[in-house]
Design a protein around this motif. Structure first.
Motif, mmCIF file in Angstrom:
data_model
loop_
_atom_site.group_PDB
_atom_site.id
_atom_site.type_symbol
_atom_site.label_atom_id
_atom_site.label_comp_id
_atom_site.label_asym_id
_atom_site.label_seq_id
_atom_site.Cartn_x
_atom_site.Cartn_y
_atom_site.Cartn_z
ATOM 1 N N PRO A 27 17.969 -0.887 23.079
ATOM 2 C CA PRO A 27 17.235 -0.074 21.682
ATOM 3 C C PRO A 27 16.566 -0.832 21.301
ATOM 4 O O PRO A 27 15.782 -0.387 20.111
ATOM 5 N N LYS A 28 17.526 -2.161 21.082
ATOM 6 C CA LYS A 28 17.055 -3.348 19.543
ATOM 7 C C LYS A 28 15.145 -3.618 19.732
ATOM 8 O O LYS A 28 14.900 -3.354 18.857
ATOM 9 N N ASP A 29 15.108 -3.953 20.584
ATOM 10 C CA ASP A 29 13.606 -4.839 21.287
ATOM 11 C C ASP A 29 12.523 -3.193 21.416
ATOM 12 O O ASP A 29 12.172 -2.529 21.626
ATOM 13 N N PHE A 30 11.739 -3.379 20.256
ATOM 14 C CA PHE A 30 10.422 -1.586 20.098
ATOM 15 C C PHE A 30 10.022 -2.453 21.619
ATOM 16 O O PHE A 30 9.209 -0.628 21.359
ATOM 17 N N GLY A 31 8.826 -3.398 21.248
ATOM 18 C CA GLY A 31 8.056 -3.804 22.922
ATOM 19 C C GLY A 31 9.071 -2.910 23.972
ATOM 20 O O GLY A 31 8.305 -1.926 24.446
ATOM 21 N N GLN A 32 10.222 -3.639 24.331
ATOM 22 C CA GLN A 32 11.018 -3.195 25.583
ATOM 23 C C GLN A 32 11.160 -1.425 25.191
ATOM 24 O O GLN A 32 11.052 -0.952 26.438
ATOM 25 N N VAL A 33 11.255 -0.760 24.428
ATOM 26 C CA VAL A 33 11.536 0.700 24.115
ATOM 27 C C VAL A 33 10.350 1.713 24.256
ATOM 28 O O VAL A 33 10.395 2.412 25.827
ATOM 29 N N ILE A 34 9.139 0.710 23.949
ATOM 30 C CA ILE A 34 8.073 1.197 24.216
ATOM 31 C C ILE A 34 7.413 1.622 26.068
ATOM 32 O O ILE A 34 6.894 2.034 26.149
ATOM 33 N N GLY A 35 7.477 -0.067 26.317
ATOM 34 C CA GLY A 35 7.601 -0.170 27.573
ATOM 35 C C GLY A 35 8.714 0.767 28.845
ATOM 36 O O GLY A 35 8.130 1.216 29.508
ATOM 37 N N ASN A 36 9.371 1.335 27.801
ATOM 38 C CA ASN A 36 10.862 1.827 29.243
ATOM 39 C C ASN A 36 10.299 3.226 29.440
ATOM 40 O O ASN A 36 10.088 3.831 29.945
ATOM 41 N N ALA A 37 9.281 3.488 28.153
ATOM 42 C CA ALA A 37 9.411 5.596 27.118
ATOM 43 C C ALA A 37 8.088 5.728 28.584
ATOM 44 O O ALA A 37 7.320 6.512 29.252
ATOM 45 N N VAL A 38 6.616 4.527 28.507
ATOM 46 C CA VAL A 38 5.476 4.518 29.270
ATOM 47 C C VAL A 38 5.212 4.407 30.529
ATOM 48 O O VAL A 38 4.941 4.803 31.654
ATOM 49 N N SER A 39 7.175 3.110 31.572
ATOM 50 C CA SER A 39 6.897 3.455 32.997
ATOM 51 C C SER A 39 8.349 4.482 33.001
ATOM 52 O O SER A 39 8.385 4.480 34.827
ATOM 53 N N GLY A 40 8.776 5.406 32.152
ATOM 54 C CA GLY A 40 9.552 5.728 32.658
ATOM 55 C C GLY A 40 11.039 5.222 33.348
ATOM 56 O O GLY A 40 11.783 6.164 33.668
ATOM 57 N N GLY A 41 11.470 4.512 32.365
ATOM 58 C CA GLY A 41 12.222 3.574 32.125
ATOM 59 C C GLY A 41 13.557 4.480 31.469
ATOM 60 O O GLY A 41 13.161 5.473 30.197
ATOM 61 N N TYR A 42 14.827 3.485 31.005
ATOM 62 C CA TYR A 42 16.054 4.253 30.751
ATOM 63 C C TYR A 42 16.231 3.605 29.675
ATOM 64 O O TYR A 42 15.873 2.059 29.430
ATOM 65 N N THR A 43 15.932 3.774 28.091
ATOM 66 C CA THR A 43 16.809 2.989 26.552
ATOM 67 C C THR A 43 17.423 3.563 26.134
ATOM 68 O O THR A 43 17.947 5.123 26.245
ATOM 69 N N MET A 44 18.742 2.505 26.277
ATOM 70 C CA MET A 44 20.014 2.985 25.868
ATOM 71 C C MET A 44 20.440 2.907 24.526
ATOM 72 O O MET A 44 19.621 3.139 23.966
ATOM 73 N N SER A 45 21.729 4.120 24.327
ATOM 74 C CA SER A 45 21.859 4.444 22.988
ATOM 75 C C SER A 45 22.326 2.938 22.213
ATOM 76 O O SER A 45 22.925 2.335 23.248
ATOM 77 N N GLU A 46 22.527 2.721 21.278
ATOM 78 C CA GLU A 46 23.196 1.653 20.381
ATOM 79 C C GLU A 46 24.133 1.436 20.987
ATOM 80 O O GLU A 46 25.063 0.383 20.883
ATOM 81 N N PRO A 47 25.422 2.373 20.908
ATOM 82 C CA PRO A 47 26.991 1.835 20.917
ATOM 83 C C PRO A 47 26.640 1.503 22.212
ATOM 84 O O PRO A 47 27.462 1.173 22.511
ATOM 85 N N TRP A 48 26.517 2.043 23.151
ATOM 86 C CA TRP A 48 26.190 2.024 24.689
ATOM 87 C C TRP A 48 25.444 0.435 24.738
ATOM 88 O O TRP A 48 25.884 -0.440 25.965
ATOM 89 N N TYR A 49 24.794 0.167 24.024
ATOM 90 C CA TYR A 49 24.028 -1.098 24.669
ATOM 91 C C TYR A 49 25.216 -2.214 24.438
ATOM 92 O O TYR A 49 25.262 -3.289 24.993
ATOM 93 N N TYR A 50 25.637 -2.153 22.785
ATOM 94 C CA TYR A 50 26.928 -3.073 22.208
ATOM 95 C C TYR A 50 28.069 -2.854 23.989
ATOM 96 O O TYR A 50 28.702 -3.965 23.920
ATOM 97 N N VAL A 51 28.113 -1.981 24.388
ATOM 98 C CA VAL A 51 29.623 -1.516 25.184
ATOM 99 C C VAL A 51 29.139 -2.421 26.369
ATOM 100 O O VAL A 51 30.448 -3.654 27.334
ATOM 101 N N CYS A 52 28.102 -2.040 26.624
ATOM 102 C CA CYS A 52 28.119 -2.741 28.029
ATOM 103 C C CYS A 52 27.449 -4.565 27.984
ATOM 104 O O CYS A 52 28.324 -5.532 28.960
ATOM 105 N N LEU A 53 27.634 -4.471 26.777
ATOM 106 C CA LEU A 53 26.840 -6.053 26.568
ATOM 107 C C LEU A 53 28.384 -6.766 26.222
ATOM 108 O O LEU A 53 28.402 -8.163 26.769
ATOM 109 N N VAL A 54 29.264 -6.445 25.595
ATOM 110 C CA VAL A 54 30.849 -7.032 25.421
ATOM 111 C C VAL A 54 31.219 -7.114 26.697
ATOM 112 O O VAL A 54 32.226 -7.825 26.985
#
Length: 71
Positions: A27-54
């Motif tokens: 959810p941090k990279d704005f370009g990635q968020v836009i790319g996911n929205a256009v392509s129908g991809g999934y963008t994680m919420s910020e808490p789940w992003y950190y949980v998955c990363l850790v």
């Protein structure tokens, strides 16, 4: 290969995948968020992003330790 080494390598691969998954659905990279929205991809919420990363980092480190321990 020893059983511990195989488990370690699998854990390393799982950790790498989790970190990759978090980064590619960030959810941090704005370009990635836009790319996911256009392509129908999934963008994680910020808490789940950190949980998955850790979790990916922890699983990968445990995998490395398990692999070295079995050598």
């Amino acid at each position: 290969m020893k059983s511990g080494m195989v488990r370690g390598v699998v854990m390393i691969a799982a950790g790498i995948f989790l970190v990759y998954w978090a980064q590619s659905h960030s959810p941090k990279d704005f370009g990635q968020v836009i790319g996911n929205a256009v392509s129908g991809g999934y963008t994680m919420s910020e808490p789940w992003y950190y949980v998955c990363l850790v979790l990916g980092i922890v699983v990968g480190v445990v995998g490395v330790l398990r692999t070295f321990k079995s050598m």
